[in-house]
Design an enzyme around this catalytic site. Structure first.
Site, PDB file in Angstrom:
ATOM      1  N   GLN A 291       0.892  -1.252  -0.553  1.00 50.16           N
ATOM      2  CA  GLN A 291      -0.311   0.206  -0.043  1.00 50.16           C
ATOM      3  C   GLN A 291       1.047   0.698  -0.324  1.00 50.16           C
ATOM      4  OE1 GLN A 291      -1.920   0.382   3.819  1.00 50.16           O
ATOM      5  NE2 GLN A 291      -3.018   1.967   3.323  1.00 50.16           N
ATOM      6  N   GLY A 292       1.058   1.870  -1.167  1.00 48.45           N
ATOM      7  CA  GLY A 292       1.919   2.740  -1.670  1.00 48.45           C
ATOM      8  C   GLY A 292       0.949   4.397  -1.036  1.00 48.45           C
TER       9      GLY A 292
ATOM     10  N   SER B 267       4.117  -2.178   4.390  1.00 44.90           N
ATOM     11  CA  SER B 267       4.494  -3.551   4.589  1.00 44.90           C
ATOM     12  C   SER B 267       4.641  -4.102   3.525  1.00 44.90           C
ATOM     13  CB  SER B 267       3.143  -3.634   5.125  1.00 44.90           C
ATOM     14  OG  SER B 267       2.785  -2.903   6.811  1.00 44.90           O
TER      15      SER B 267
ATOM     16  N   GLU C 297      -9.015  -0.562   6.863  1.00 46.67           N
ATOM     17  CA  GLU C 297      -8.013   0.104   7.345  1.00 46.67           C
ATOM     18  C   GLU C 297      -7.893  -0.352   8.856  1.00 46.67           C
ATOM     19  OE1 GLU C 297      -4.143   1.774   6.373  1.00 46.67           O
ATOM     20  OE2 GLU C 297      -3.202   0.534   7.423  1.00 46.67           O
TER      21      GLU C 297
ATOM     22  N   SER D 136      -2.322   7.880  12.650  1.00 52.68           N
ATOM     23  CA  SER D 136      -1.825   8.260  14.046  1.00 52.68           C
ATOM     24  C   SER D 136      -3.604   8.288  14.506  1.00 52.68           C
ATOM     25  CB  SER D 136      -1.119   9.152  14.048  1.00 52.68           C
ATOM     26  OG  SER D 136      -1.604  10.554  14.038  1.00 52.68           O
ATOM     27  N   ASN D 137      -3.693   8.014  15.896  1.00 50.96           N
ATOM     28  CA  ASN D 137      -4.406   8.294  16.855  1.00 50.96           C
ATOM     29  C   ASN D 137      -5.021   9.309  16.933  1.00 50.96           C
ATOM     30  OD1 ASN D 137      -4.033   5.968  17.079  1.00 50.96           O
ATOM     31  ND2 ASN D 137      -4.664   5.263  19.267  1.00 50.96           N
ATOM     32  N   GLU D 138      -4.019  10.406  16.737  1.00 51.81           N
ATOM     33  CA  GLU D 138      -4.481  12.005  16.792  1.00 51.81           C
ATOM     34  C   GLU D 138      -5.060  12.391  15.435  1.00 51.81           C
ATOM     35  OE1 GLU D 138      -1.864  11.013  17.437  1.00 51.81           O
ATOM     36  OE2 GLU D 138      -1.442  12.104  20.117  1.00 51.81           O
TER      37      GLU D 138
END
Lengths: 386, 292
Positions: A140-141, A175, A258, A369-371
């Site tokens: 996944q780019g 990944s 995702e 990120s969780n933010e």
């Protein structure tokens, strides 16, 4: 604190199961019982990297032969034509059975739904079968050095040339890039167009000159990600996914998959393993481990939250509201468990907790990120102004 | 169809009807305007038979259905003993013989010995059910020993009479009170989001600042997980206390966030968030009192 509880009563989907779902679980459980390689179960720690790769690659093919590839994908596209409930159930059972993780995760969970939603018939016919068979590994780019949380500011450029596009730029935190044949790539296709309308999604061949992937070493010492360089890599016109300028919309669909229930249930089972380890360590050390009971409650709530997401899938708003909290919840809980595990200093598992502690520093960062996820909750679920 | 997660038809129908009734009575009013009054007469819910929704028999509400009803009811914080009446009439034949509202009393940890707590006791027509699946099945006239004015919308009273609960009746009562708390939390989160959209500082709505937005996002996480905890509590008779406590504590957390997001208005009497907070803090006492 309850330490005696077995794992058998903790199935994510059994409480919601119908007869058909029970039959599916039974079939999956039996198949997993005879299909997970003995070598993997017994001596995973002693296997070489080449052996591990071989087992993981073979696992994707076994899933296909066993009828467990693309569980929730429509039958007309080669999937099993079942629902999210079965997809979640299978991932849970596979994790419990200590099945290997194949290399097909990106292809099956992210790329295949995107192909079905936005691909042409020709693209589906060409790419879905090898994804399901386990022949094509995808990566996944999306993220770049300059476009992490601010994904819309990607600077990898796809320039139109006769018959297709030439791609230049750098991706990072990718990944499976070192194993992948194909890449789902988000690139800027129109430097003049306004933000969010200047991006296009592509299906890029990784096996070509001009594409190089090199692994990134993380704080734990392991390498789960790569950086990828594109130096005038070619992508054909027919490998554009969706119209030009609609890459952002396609990417948002991918990101929802995702951060959803399938990912969540896999994490739940891994975390359950960690917490059971901690409970075992704390047994007989009353008073020193009071947070563990709280972890146990919160971890079981992750499971209930997943069940709720699945049960409400017909009600899009309610299901989205439920799914939106999964990733922030499990990621931060896992960090707390690992912090406590390391601090509790159980002599038997010291090496494990050192590694988990370092590995889980990444959980609140990867997949957005969780933010950023809390911005998503605020903006899209609660409707707060930007 | 997932039996334990989705509410059944009875629950959905009753919750929808009660939402309409409550919205018609208090929908646009600030809670401060009706917390001390009687915005909804008992006859409105009684005539519709909504107090009998849990009575055993064909088409009776399941506990999951009662959770749906209690969450909806909690959103309005209407001072009316609907939920204790539903539970009393579900578990007591003597309560069913009454046409009016019925309440229950529970232990009162930390209060004078021999005193028990009963919401709405002393309100018009309210009697006390003494046996819910245990003890002697009869109702008693209201015998109020002292009033507790802390939560105006719950009208708590101390009494010398104690309702006996079977284990399952106690469990159901605790789950229903927890669900009411989650309803309070969901409502105040919605109000807080509305306030953060409207209130401007630095020429921007305060909800556009991440410091505020992320607090509200966390409150959303708490409401979602609290609601999941109710599903767990419904499905796990042997393990109800943990999820019930989690649901109530999370709801209190959401109420605290709501006060902070409302800033200087948040701690005023007239803004009214404190009525919800007092309501939920008192529900926590009742949940403890019933033994969970």
């Amino acid at each position: 604190m309850r330490t005696e509880q077995g794992r058998g009563d903790r199935a994510v989907t059994t409480t919601a199961a119908t007869g058909a779902a029970d039959a599916f679980r039974l079939r999956a459980e039996q198949w997993l019982g005879r299909s997970v390689p003995e070598r993997w179960k017994a001596e995973r720690g002693a296997l070489s990297e080449a052996e591990i790769d071989e087992i993981r690659l073979e696992w994707d093919r076994r899933l296909f032969r066993g009828g467990f590839a693309g569980i929730s994908l429509p039958a007309e596209y080669g999937g099993q034509g079942l629902g999210l409930r079965e997809e979640v159930a299978f991932h849970e059972l596979a994790a419990r059975a200590h099945a290997p993780e194949g290399f097909g995760r990106i292809g099956k969970i992210l790329v295949a739904p995107a192909l079905i939603a936005d691909g042409t018939q020709a693209q589906r016919a060409r790419y879905l079968p090898p994804i399901l068979r386990g022949d094509h590994v995808w990566c996944q780019g999306f993220s770049e050095p300059g476009a992490g949380s601010d994904l819309a500011s990607v600077s990898t450029v796809a320039r139109a040339v006769p018959g297709g596009y030439l791609v230049r730029g750098q991706k990072v935190w990718t990944s499976f890039a070192d194993k992948a044949r194909k890449c789902l790539l988000l690139a800027k296709s129109d430097p003049e167009a306004p933000r969010y309308r200047n991006l296009t999604m592509f299906l890029v061949d990784m096996d070509q000159p001009g594409v190089t992937a090199s692994p990134i070493r993380q704080i734990s010492g392991a390498s789960h990600f790569s950086e990828v360089f594109f130096e005038n890599a070619f992508v054909a016109e027919e490998d554009r996914l969706g119209p030009e300028g609609e890459g952002w919309r396609v990417a948002m669909g991918v990101l929802n998959h995702e951060r959803g229930a399938v990912e969540g249930v896999t994490r739940y089972v891994e975390m359950r393993g960690d917490l059971d380890r901690l409970i075992a360590c704390c047994a007989g050390r009353a008073g020193t481990c009071s947070p563990v009971a709280d972890f146990d409650t919160r971890l079981e709530l992750v499971r209930w939250q997943i069940s709720k997401t699945v049960a409400y899938q017909e009600d899009q708003a309610r299901s989205a509201a439920a799914a939106s909290v999964l990733k922030v919840t499990w990621s931060e809980l896992w960090q707390e468990i690992a912090e406590y595990g390391l601090g509790a200093a159980c002599p038997d598992h010291h090496a494990h907790w050192r590694n988990q502690y370092l590995e889980t520093r990444a959980t609140s960062i990867y997949s957005g990120s969780n933010e950023i996820q809390r911005n998503v909750i605020g903006d899209r679920i609660l409707g707060l102004p930007r | 169809m997932s039996v334990n997660i989705l509410a059944g038809e009875v629950g959905v129908v009753a919750a929808t009807a009660l939402r309409e009734l409550a919205a018609r009575a208090v929908g646009v009013l600030p809670v401060a305007e009706y917390a001390d009054g009687a915005p909804l007469p008992w006859s409105v819910v009684g005539d519709g038979g909504w107090d009998l929704v849990g009575v055993p028999g064909d088409g009776a509400a399941s506990l999951r259905d009662l959770v749906e009803i209690a969450q909806t009811w909690g959103e309005f914080c209407v001072p009316l003993p609907l939920l204790p009446t539903i539970l009393a009439k579900r578990w007591s034949a003597a309560a069913r013989e009454r046409t009016g509202p019925v309440t229950v009393s529970v232990a009162a940890p930390g209060r004078p010995p021999g005193r028990f707590l009963a919401p709405y006791l002393g309100e018009p027509e309210v009697v006390l059910a003494l046996g819910l699946g245990a003890g002697e099945d009869r109702v008693a006239p209201p015998a109020v020993a002292a009033r507790d004015g802390f939560a105006p919308t719950l009208r708590l009273a101390e009494t010398d009479l104690r309702s006996a609960f079977s284990a399952e009746a106690a469990r159901e009562q605790a789950v229903v009170w927890a669900a009411e708390a989650v309803g309070c939390a969901r409502r105040t989160l919605r109000d807080s989001v509305g306030y953060a959209r409207d209130r401007h500082q630095f020429d921007r709505p305060i909800g556009s600042f991440q410091a505020v937005k992320h607090r509200l996002a966390r409150a959303h996480e708490q409401v979602e997980l609290a609601e999941s905890a109710l599903l767990w509590a419904v499905a796990a008779p042997a393990d109800t206390a943990r999820p019930v406590r989690f649901a109530v504590d999370s709801s209190i957390g959401v109420l605290q966030t709501a006060i902070q997001v409302h800033g200087g208005m948040g701690f005023t009497w007239e803004m009214g968030i404190h009525f919800f907070l007092r309501h939920v803090l008192t529900l926590r006492e009742l949940v403890r009192g019933v033994g969970l």
